[in-house]
Design a protein around this motif. Structure first.
Motif, short mmCIF file in Angstrom:
data_model
loop_
_atom_site.label_atom_id
_atom_site.label_comp_id
_atom_site.label_asym_id
_atom_site.label_seq_id
_atom_site.Cartn_x
_atom_site.Cartn_y
_atom_site.Cartn_z
N PHE A 12 0.84 -1.20 0.00
CA PHE A 12 0.00 0.00 0.00
C PHE A 12 0.88 1.25 0.00
N ARG A 13 1.84 1.28 0.90
CA ARG A 13 2.70 2.46 1.01
C ARG A 13 3.63 2.62 -0.20
N ALA A 14 4.09 1.53 -0.74
CA ALA A 14 4.99 1.59 -1.90
C ALA A 14 4.25 2.02 -3.16
N LYS A 31 -10.04 -1.99 -5.61
CA LYS A 31 -10.77 -1.56 -4.43
C LYS A 31 -9.96 -0.54 -3.63
N ARG A 32 -10.66 0.34 -2.94
CA ARG A 32 -10.01 1.35 -2.10
C ARG A 32 -9.73 0.71 -0.74
N LEU A 33 -8.50 0.85 -0.32
CA LEU A 33 -8.12 0.43 1.01
C LEU A 33 -7.69 1.65 1.80
N VAL A 34 -7.87 1.58 3.10
CA VAL A 34 -7.28 2.55 4.01
C VAL A 34 -6.43 1.78 5.00
N LEU A 51 -7.83 -2.03 5.57
CA LEU A 51 -9.27 -2.32 5.48
C LEU A 51 -9.85 -1.78 4.18
N VAL A 52 -10.80 -2.51 3.64
CA VAL A 52 -11.54 -2.05 2.46
C VAL A 52 -12.46 -0.92 2.90
N ALA A 53 -12.47 0.16 2.14
CA ALA A 53 -13.26 1.34 2.50
C ALA A 53 -14.18 1.75 1.36
N ALA A 54 -15.47 1.80 1.64
CA ALA A 54 -16.46 2.27 0.67
C ALA A 54 -16.76 3.73 0.94
N GLY A 84 -12.68 8.47 19.74
CA GLY A 84 -13.62 8.90 18.70
C GLY A 84 -12.94 9.51 17.49
N GLU A 85 -11.61 9.51 17.51
CA GLU A 85 -10.82 10.00 16.39
C GLU A 85 -9.77 8.95 16.06
N ALA A 86 -9.31 8.99 14.82
CA ALA A 86 -8.27 8.07 14.38
C ALA A 86 -7.51 8.72 13.24
N THR A 87 -6.47 8.04 12.82
CA THR A 87 -5.70 8.45 11.65
C THR A 87 -5.84 7.34 10.62
N ILE A 88 -6.03 7.75 9.36
CA ILE A 88 -6.02 6.79 8.27
C ILE A 88 -5.02 7.24 7.22
N GLU A 89 -4.49 6.28 6.51
CA GLU A 89 -3.74 6.55 5.30
C GLU A 89 -4.66 6.19 4.15
N LEU A 90 -4.80 7.11 3.22
CA LEU A 90 -5.66 6.94 2.07
C LEU A 90 -4.86 7.37 0.86
N GLY A 91 -4.50 6.40 0.01
CA GLY A 91 -3.61 6.72 -1.10
C GLY A 91 -2.29 7.21 -0.54
#
Length: 143
Positions: A12-14, A31-34, A51-54, A84-91
């Motif tokens: 994902f990161r590469a 598919k989009r992953l985060v 995780l798969v993210a819609a 109630g907060e988090a960090t995601i990597e998206l693309g």
């Protein structure tokens, strides 16, 4: 599972989040992953889970299906008991999000689970492995 996740996270990161047939047998192609960053509620250790993210408008929906396992994955409780907060990597971006766990007793669950299951058709197969209804998590990027 951790070894498989490590390979997915590295790919994902590469590849800025775009996974092809060369990762996990092509399971995530198109598919989009985060990558969800969460803190263990017992250990205090930071974890990263792919995780798969819609899409749900400007938000994202992920699901605690664990492939139809009989119990929720640990990361769901980590998010549910977290701040109630988090960090995601998206693309190639890293985003802060509000993270709301939505259980089947919620009026929003059916709509959100429907969005995720439509995006990830394997969900219907996962349902055949358990009587458990999968929690969904709505991730809303913060400004």
């Amino acid at each position: 599972m951790a070894d498989m996740n490590t390979g997915i996270i590295e790919a994902f990161r590469a590849k800025a989040g775009v996974l092809g047939d060369d990762v996990a047998g092509g399971h995530f192609t198109g598919k989009r992953l985060v990558l969800l960053h969460h803190v263990g509620r017992v250990s205090g250790k930071e974890y990263v889970t792919p995780l798969v993210a819609a899409s749900d408008g400007d938000a994202y929906v992920i699901c605690g299906s664990l492939g139809g396992a009989p119990k929720d994955p640990a990361w769901v409780a980590n998010v549910e008991e977290g701040p109630g907060e988090a960090t995601i990597e998206l693309g190639d971006k890293t985003l802060r999000v509000s993270a709301t766990v939505v259980r089947p007793t919620s009026p929003e669950w059916e709509r959100l689970y429907g969005i995720w299951a439509e995006y990830w058709p394997a969900a219907r197969e996962y349902e055949t492995h358990t009587d458990r209804q999968f929690p969904v998590i709505r991730l809303v990027p913060q400004s």
